[in-house]
Design an enzyme around this catalytic site. Structure first.
Site, PDB file in Angstrom:
ATOM      1  N   SER A 180       0.798  -1.225   0.000  1.00  0.00           N
ATOM      2  CA  SER A 180       0.000   0.000   0.000  1.00  0.00           C
ATOM      3  C   SER A 180       0.829   1.273   0.000  1.00  0.00           C
ATOM      4  O   SER A 180       0.357   2.308  -0.452  1.00  0.00           O
ATOM      5  CB  SER A 180      -0.957  -0.005   1.187  1.00  0.00           C
ATOM      6  OG  SER A 180      -0.256  -0.148   2.405  1.00  0.00           O
ATOM      7  N   HIS A 208      -5.182  -3.048  -3.084  1.00  0.00           N
ATOM      8  CA  HIS A 208      -4.787  -2.140  -4.169  1.00  0.00           C
ATOM      9  C   HIS A 208      -4.623  -2.843  -5.519  1.00  0.00           C
ATOM     10  O   HIS A 208      -4.219  -2.212  -6.490  1.00  0.00           O
ATOM     11  CB  HIS A 208      -3.500  -1.397  -3.793  1.00  0.00           C
ATOM     12  CG  HIS A 208      -3.659  -0.604  -2.545  1.00  0.00           C
ATOM     13  ND1 HIS A 208      -4.191   0.661  -2.534  1.00  0.00           N
ATOM     14  CD2 HIS A 208      -3.402  -0.914  -1.254  1.00  0.00           C
ATOM     15  CE1 HIS A 208      -4.250   1.103  -1.291  1.00  0.00           C
ATOM     16  NE2 HIS A 208      -3.776   0.163  -0.489  1.00  0.00           N
ATOM     17  N   LYS A 239     -11.671   1.105  -2.401  1.00  0.00           N
ATOM     18  CA  LYS A 239     -10.587   1.706  -3.185  1.00  0.00           C
ATOM     19  C   LYS A 239     -11.009   1.710  -4.657  1.00  0.00           C
ATOM     20  O   LYS A 239     -11.850   2.512  -5.026  1.00  0.00           O
ATOM     21  CB  LYS A 239      -9.282   0.999  -2.879  1.00  0.00           C
ATOM     22  CG  LYS A 239      -8.808   1.461  -1.484  1.00  0.00           C
ATOM     23  CD  LYS A 239      -7.832   0.610  -0.780  1.00  0.00           C
ATOM     24  CE  LYS A 239      -7.549   1.227   0.607  1.00  0.00           C
ATOM     25  NZ  LYS A 239      -7.015   0.271   1.560  1.00  0.00           N
TER      26      LYS A 239
HETATM   27  C1  PLP Z   1      -6.854   0.174   2.970  1.00  0.00           C
HETATM   28  C2  PLP Z   1      -6.263  -1.135   3.308  1.00  0.00           C
HETATM   29  C3  PLP Z   1      -6.859  -1.985   4.247  1.00  0.00           C
HETATM   30  C4  PLP Z   1      -8.012  -1.545   5.112  1.00  0.00           C
HETATM   31  O1  PLP Z   1      -9.196  -1.505   4.401  1.00  0.00           O
HETATM   32  P1  PLP Z   1     -10.374  -0.569   4.928  1.00  0.00           P
HETATM   33  O2  PLP Z   1     -11.554  -1.035   4.178  1.00  0.00           O
HETATM   34  O3  PLP Z   1      -9.968   0.823   4.618  1.00  0.00           O
HETATM   35  O4  PLP Z   1     -10.488  -0.830   6.399  1.00  0.00           O
HETATM   36  C5  PLP Z   1      -6.336  -3.247   4.419  1.00  0.00           C
HETATM   37  N1  PLP Z   1      -5.246  -3.639   3.738  1.00  0.00           N
HETATM   38  C6  PLP Z   1      -4.618  -2.837   2.853  1.00  0.00           C
HETATM   39  C7  PLP Z   1      -3.413  -3.336   2.137  1.00  0.00           C
HETATM   40  C8  PLP Z   1      -5.113  -1.552   2.636  1.00  0.00           C
HETATM   41  O5  PLP Z   1      -4.467  -0.741   1.789  1.00  0.00           O
END
Ligand code: PLP
Length: 393
Positions: A180, A208, A239
């Site tokens: 991330s 991602h 995302k």
């Molecule tokens: C954003 C993210 C999460 C958390 O997800 P949310 O739905 O925002 O709680 C978990 N793992 C990774 C790699 C992320 O980038």
């Protein structure tokens, strides 16, 4: 006498070390434009990689479902909160990914804690890449499993961890699919082989990669052709899908186990049904508007070529996450401030989110950006780097 809470000195300490976090108020305008604390800027900081969060079809699906189902789900999935829309979305996600079943969670954070809490107990081993997302690492605490970390993307180090796990323990290896804060992909092909040899299970968090990589956005496993060796696939829906929440996909037995035992599934209110409806619309768009993924990838290429020609040392990444490491916290924060001044929202990421000495600008691209905006960002980055370089001793 118990110890008293000394919050102010602790907060002062964070501020003194340049680690104090504060929130900006960011209001959306058209496309990637935002109003940051009253100032107009183009955002290069969001994770809405395909521009689906405000897509008219996604918004309309949300509205329609809200008027039928109401705004809230009213209860947890195991009580009365599991609606036909949740059920349909789980089936669609499983079909899309070619897995037996999928299970919705209200966030990615909850999904990662839930998997660990359902599968592992004291004495078991959770093996993780050093740069994994905090939510994967925190799974060790909720499950009481022993956490063992290995150097980033180092399969030999992973194998050493696997070999030193107690023979009668369960071993779960967990990794980000796309990291991330770095944007690179995990070496999943080699990792699946290593796990298979040692009998460990592999979990991939594709927050991602899902929507961005692979055929129609099926994610990093599809892109690398290694889905078979990954027992647990997790991805977020807030995302690239533009909505919110997350899911885990895998075997019938895995999903049934999570329903029985994942604490963050059982003891929380289901996400609003309208979110499931919006996500179903977003899934349709992954297929019907494939040009969005093409546009994102063409923007990534345009950005990288422009950065290279300006001598900007962006990390090696083929994904929407394009980090520029500055090293010290103060330079990263100063660069972020200068960019905002120039009309770009690019957030500085500091430890503990990234390792000490690796503070960076985390630039993210979207299908909503156009080449003129990216060009102007590159110019602003170049002048900001020049100013910072001229100031450093
Ligand atoms: C954003 C993210 C999460 C958390 O997800 P949310 O739905 O925002 O709680 C978990 N793992 C990774 C790699 C992320 O980038």
């Amino acid at each position: 006498m118990s110890k008293s809470f000394l919050l102010e000195p602790a907060l002062g300490g964070l501020a003194a070390r340049g680690r104090y976090r504060s929130r900006r108020v960011v209001a959306p305008a058209a496309g990637c434009n935002v109003i940051v604390d009253g100032k107009a800027a183009v955002s290069f900081s969001g994770n809405d990689y395909l521009g689906l969060a405000r897509h008219p079809a996604v918004v309309a699906a949300f509205r329609r479902a809200a008027s039928l189902y109401g705004v809230g789900s009213g209860a947890s999935h195991l009580v009365t909160g599991h609606s036909p829309l949740h059920e349909e979305l789980e089936e669609r996600l499983a079909d899309f990914l070619g897995r037996d079943r999928a299970l919705l969670f209200s966030s990615g954070y909850a999904a990662n804690l839930g998997v660990a809490s359902a599968l592992l107990q004291r004495g078991d081993v959770l093996i993780e890449d050093k740069l994994n997302h905090a939510s994967l690492l925190d799974g060790a605490r909720l499950s009481s499993a022993t956490l063992r970390r290995y150097a980033h993307a180092d399969v030999a180090a992973l194998v050493a961890r696997l070999n030193s796990a107690p023979p009668d323990s369960h071993c779960l290896v967990a990794t980000d699919g796309v990291f991330s804060m770095d944007g690179d992909l995990a070496p999943l092909v080699d990792m699946t082989q290593a796990c298979e040899r040692s009998g460990a299970w592999l979990m991939v968090d594709d927050a991602h990669g899902f929507g961005v990589l692979g055929r129609d956005g099926r994610g990093s496993l599809d892109a690398l052709g290694c889905g078979q060796g990954v027992q647990i696939y997790m991805a977020t829906l807030g995302k690239a899908l533009g909505v919110g929440g997350a899911f885990v996909a895998g075997s019938v037995a895995l999903i049934e186990t999570l329903i029985q035992k994942a604490r963050t599934y059982v003891y929380t209110t289901a996400a609003p049904p309208a979110m499931a409806a919006a996500t179903l619309a977003a899934l349709d768009l992954l297929m019907s508007e494939g040009w969005r993924r093409d546009k994102l990838h063409s923007n990534i290429g345009f950005f990288r070529r422009g950065a290279a020609s300006r001598g900007l040392r962006i990390m090696a990444s083929e994904t929407a996450i394009q980090p520029l490491v500055l090293g010290d916290d103060a330079s990263a924060v100063e660069a972020g401030r200068q960019l905002l001044e120039a009309g770009f929202l690019v957030v500085a990421i500091r430890p503990p989110t990234v390792p000490e000495g690796a503070a960076r600008l985390r630039i993210t691209l979207s299908a909503d950006h156009d080449e003129a905006q990216i060009d102007r960002l590159l110019d602003a980055l170049e002048s900001s780097m020049n100013i910072i370089r001229s100031k450093s001793p």
